[in-house]
Design a protein around this motif. Structure first.
Motif, PDB file in Angstrom:
ATOM      1  N   GLN A   1      76.958 -36.369  39.964  1.00 42.17           N
ATOM      2  CA  GLN A   1      77.814 -35.518  38.351  1.00 42.17           C
ATOM      3  C   GLN A   1      77.319 -34.973  38.878  1.00 42.17           C
ATOM      4  OE1 GLN A   1      76.870 -38.380  34.690  1.00 42.17           O
ATOM      5  NE2 GLN A   1      77.063 -37.125  33.619  1.00 42.17           N
ATOM      6  N   ARG A   2      76.096 -34.069  38.659  1.00 45.31           N
ATOM      7  CA  ARG A   2      74.901 -33.176  38.429  1.00 45.31           C
ATOM      8  C   ARG A   2      75.538 -31.698  39.640  1.00 45.31           C
ATOM      9  NH1 ARG A   2      69.678 -33.002  36.113  1.00 45.31           N
ATOM     10  NH2 ARG A   2      69.999 -30.924  36.179  1.00 45.31           N
ATOM     11  N   LEU A   3      75.982 -32.389  40.070  1.00 42.24           N
ATOM     12  CA  LEU A   3      76.330 -31.829  41.567  1.00 42.24           C
ATOM     13  C   LEU A   3      77.913 -31.573  41.399  1.00 42.24           C
ATOM     14  CD1 LEU A   3      74.797 -33.124  44.677  1.00 42.24           C
ATOM     15  CD2 LEU A   3      74.259 -30.777  44.187  1.00 42.24           C
ATOM     16  N   SER A   4      78.362 -31.910  40.860  1.00 46.31           N
ATOM     17  CA  SER A   4      80.141 -31.658  40.677  1.00 46.31           C
ATOM     18  C   SER A   4      79.765 -31.093  39.937  1.00 46.31           C
ATOM     19  CB  SER A   4      81.186 -33.073  40.492  1.00 46.31           C
ATOM     20  OG  SER A   4      80.808 -34.003  39.342  1.00 46.31           O
ATOM     21  N   ALA A   5      79.641 -30.944  38.634  1.00 49.89           N
ATOM     22  CA  ALA A   5      78.997 -29.362  37.937  1.00 49.89           C
ATOM     23  C   ALA A   5      78.990 -28.212  38.073  1.00 49.89           C
ATOM     24  CB  ALA A   5      78.563 -29.769  36.082  1.00 49.89           C
ATOM     25  N   CYS A   6      77.979 -28.552  38.820  1.00 50.07           N
ATOM     26  CA  CYS A   6      77.794 -26.640  40.000  1.00 50.07           C
ATOM     27  C   CYS A   6      78.943 -26.538  40.146  1.00 50.07           C
ATOM     28  CB  CYS A   6      76.617 -27.205  40.587  1.00 50.07           C
ATOM     29  SG  CYS A   6      75.958 -25.639  41.221  1.00 50.07           S
ATOM     30  N   LEU A   7      79.337 -27.557  41.439  1.00 45.64           N
ATOM     31  CA  LEU A   7      80.473 -27.388  42.327  1.00 45.64           C
ATOM     32  C   LEU A   7      81.936 -27.133  41.066  1.00 45.64           C
ATOM     33  CD1 LEU A   7      79.856 -29.985  44.872  1.00 45.64           C
ATOM     34  CD2 LEU A   7      79.793 -27.134  45.325  1.00 45.64           C
ATOM     35  N   GLU A   8      81.894 -27.505  40.024  1.00 47.77           N
ATOM     36  CA  GLU A   8      83.054 -27.006  38.916  1.00 47.77           C
ATOM     37  C   GLU A   8      82.677 -25.529  38.697  1.00 47.77           C
ATOM     38  OE1 GLU A   8      86.373 -26.996  36.825  1.00 47.77           O
ATOM     39  OE2 GLU A   8      85.780 -27.865  38.143  1.00 47.77           O
ATOM     40  N   GLU A   9      81.558 -24.903  38.946  1.00 47.38           N
ATOM     41  CA  GLU A   9      81.272 -24.161  38.903  1.00 47.38           C
ATOM     42  C   GLU A   9      81.471 -23.449  39.550  1.00 47.38           C
ATOM     43  OE1 GLU A   9      77.790 -20.898  36.969  1.00 47.38           O
ATOM     44  OE2 GLU A   9      77.869 -22.987  36.736  1.00 47.38           O
ATOM     45  N   ALA A  10      81.460 -22.771  40.567  1.00 48.31           N
ATOM     46  CA  ALA A  10      81.980 -22.630  41.663  1.00 48.31           C
ATOM     47  C   ALA A  10      83.463 -22.426  41.940  1.00 48.31           C
ATOM     48  CB  ALA A  10      81.168 -23.678  43.002  1.00 48.31           C
ATOM     49  N   ARG A  11      84.075 -23.594  41.672  1.00 45.80           N
ATOM     50  CA  ARG A  11      85.692 -23.550  41.521  1.00 45.80           C
ATOM     51  C   ARG A  11      86.102 -22.749  40.576  1.00 45.80           C
ATOM     52  NH1 ARG A  11      89.805 -25.582  39.655  1.00 45.80           N
ATOM     53  NH2 ARG A  11      88.913 -26.554  37.973  1.00 45.80           N
ATOM     54  N   GLN A  12      85.911 -22.426  39.625  1.00 45.07           N
ATOM     55  CA  GLN A  12      86.231 -21.284  38.957  1.00 45.07           C
ATOM     56  C   GLN A  12      86.077 -20.304  38.971  1.00 45.07           C
ATOM     57  OE1 GLN A  12      87.744 -22.320  35.866  1.00 45.07           O
ATOM     58  NE2 GLN A  12      87.691 -24.845  36.448  1.00 45.07           N
ATOM     59  N   ARG A  13      85.166 -19.886  39.861  1.00 51.14           N
ATOM     60  CA  ARG A  13      84.424 -18.723  39.765  1.00 51.14           C
ATOM     61  C   ARG A  13      85.738 -18.081  41.291  1.00 51.14           C
ATOM     62  NH1 ARG A  13      79.129 -16.074  40.596  1.00 51.14           N
ATOM     63  NH2 ARG A  13      79.036 -16.108  41.961  1.00 51.14           N
ATOM     64  N   GLY A  14      86.117 -19.150  41.641  1.00 49.04           N
ATOM     65  CA  GLY A  14      86.985 -19.114  43.070  1.00 49.04           C
ATOM     66  C   GLY A  14      86.130 -18.778  43.985  1.00 49.04           C
ATOM     67  N   ASP A  15      84.896 -19.490  44.323  1.00 41.38           N
ATOM     68  CA  ASP A  15      83.419 -18.948  45.472  1.00 41.38           C
ATOM     69  C   ASP A  15      84.450 -21.192  46.680  1.00 41.38           C
ATOM     70  OD1 ASP A  15      82.467 -17.524  44.382  1.00 41.38           O
ATOM     71  OD2 ASP A  15      81.207 -18.760  43.866  1.00 41.38           O
ATOM     72  N   ILE A  16      84.621 -21.704  46.470  1.00 42.98           N
ATOM     73  CA  ILE A  16      85.668 -22.660  47.182  1.00 42.98           C
ATOM     74  C   ILE A  16      86.894 -22.781  46.291  1.00 42.98           C
ATOM     75  CG2 ILE A  16      83.721 -24.211  47.175  1.00 42.98           C
ATOM     76  CD1 ILE A  16      84.110 -26.055  44.848  1.00 42.98           C
ATOM     77  N   PRO A  17      88.015 -23.561  47.297  1.00 40.20           N
ATOM     78  CA  PRO A  17      89.367 -23.046  46.892  1.00 40.20           C
ATOM     79  C   PRO A  17      89.488 -24.113  45.991  1.00 40.20           C
ATOM     80  CG  PRO A  17      89.078 -23.878  48.927  1.00 40.20           C
ATOM     81  CD  PRO A  17      87.607 -23.781  48.441  1.00 40.20           C
ATOM     82  N   LEU A  18      90.378 -23.275  45.214  1.00 43.98           N
ATOM     83  CA  LEU A  18      91.280 -23.895  42.940  1.00 43.98           C
ATOM     84  C   LEU A  18      91.457 -25.738  43.036  1.00 43.98           C
ATOM     85  CD1 LEU A  18      92.351 -20.813  41.063  1.00 43.98           C
ATOM     86  CD2 LEU A  18      90.311 -21.966  41.023  1.00 43.98           C
ATOM     87  N   ASP A  19      91.705 -25.419  44.449  1.00 44.16           N
ATOM     88  CA  ASP A  19      92.622 -27.496  44.484  1.00 44.16           C
ATOM     89  C   ASP A  19      91.514 -28.477  44.677  1.00 44.16           C
ATOM     90  OD1 ASP A  19      92.656 -26.483  47.217  1.00 44.16           O
ATOM     91  OD2 ASP A  19      94.400 -26.837  47.742  1.00 44.16           O
TER      92      ASP A  19
END
Length: 192
Positions: free
Chosen positions: A130-148
């Motif tokens: 849960q904690r890591l996924s929140a951080c990865l969601e932030e990365a997704r929103q920034r475009g650091d990982i693919p939006l899909d």
């Protein structure tokens, strides 16, 4: 302030469970290591199982401190913060002699035979995810990982890969599997 008897037992339990696992954890050895009378142990803990479950809670306190330190560092981009948590964990593993993750070790030892431990350990892994996924969601929103990308799925994969690398690191008494896993995962995550 001197640690209480309960705190001394839990601290010793962290080290002993990591080194010996649950089945080889002797209460008598724990009492000798801490200079604690047997009656005091049973004053604080109903059983060996209760003791080990409380040691897991103590371990998770340390894990959450690491998560707070790494994921809370807003000076770093989200992917760097996520990686930093695992780098801090790798450093702890080094200090412990590359014995790996206590949750992973206990999970391998007990999850197939003790549903109480299976549920407890899976709950702990769920907190991490849960904690890591929140951080990865932030990365997704920034475009650091693919939006899909699915941040929860990526967090589960990250944790699964880490636990496998931690096992290999324990077998080899070497950080190489941990380093290789982190390099591979974070390179792959950014490419989608």
């Amino acid at each position: 302030m001197a640690p209480t008897t309960r705190e001394r037992l839990l601290e010793a339990g962290l080290e002993m469970l990591l080194q010996h696992g649950y089945n080889d954890l002797g209460i008598q050895a724990l009492l000798q290591a801490t200079g604690t009378p047997k009656g005091s142990f049973y004053h604080y803990f109903r059983s060996k199982e209760d003791f080990a479950l409380q040691v897991i809670d103590r371990y998770m306190d340390e894990v959450h401190q690491g998560l707070d330190a790494a994921l809370g560092d807003q000076s770093l981009p989200p992917l760097d913060r996520a990686r930093r948590f695992f780098e801090l964990s790798r450093e702890k593993y080094r200090r412990d002699g590359y014995l790996g993750c206590m949750l992973g070790g206990l999970g391998q030892e007990l999850s197939g035979i003790n549903p109480t431990f299976a549920e407890k350990i899976e709950g702990c892994f769920g907190e991490l995810t849960q904690r890591l996924s929140a951080c990865l969601e932030e990365a997704r929103q920034r475009g650091d990982i693919p939006l899909d990308s699915d941040p929860r799925e990526l967090a589960n994969l990250l944790l699964n890969c880490w636990e496998g690398a931690a096992l290999r690191s324990r077998l080899w008494r070497d950080p190489t599997p941990l380093d290789q896993m982190l390099d591979f995962y974070f390179l792959a995550a950014t490419r989608g």
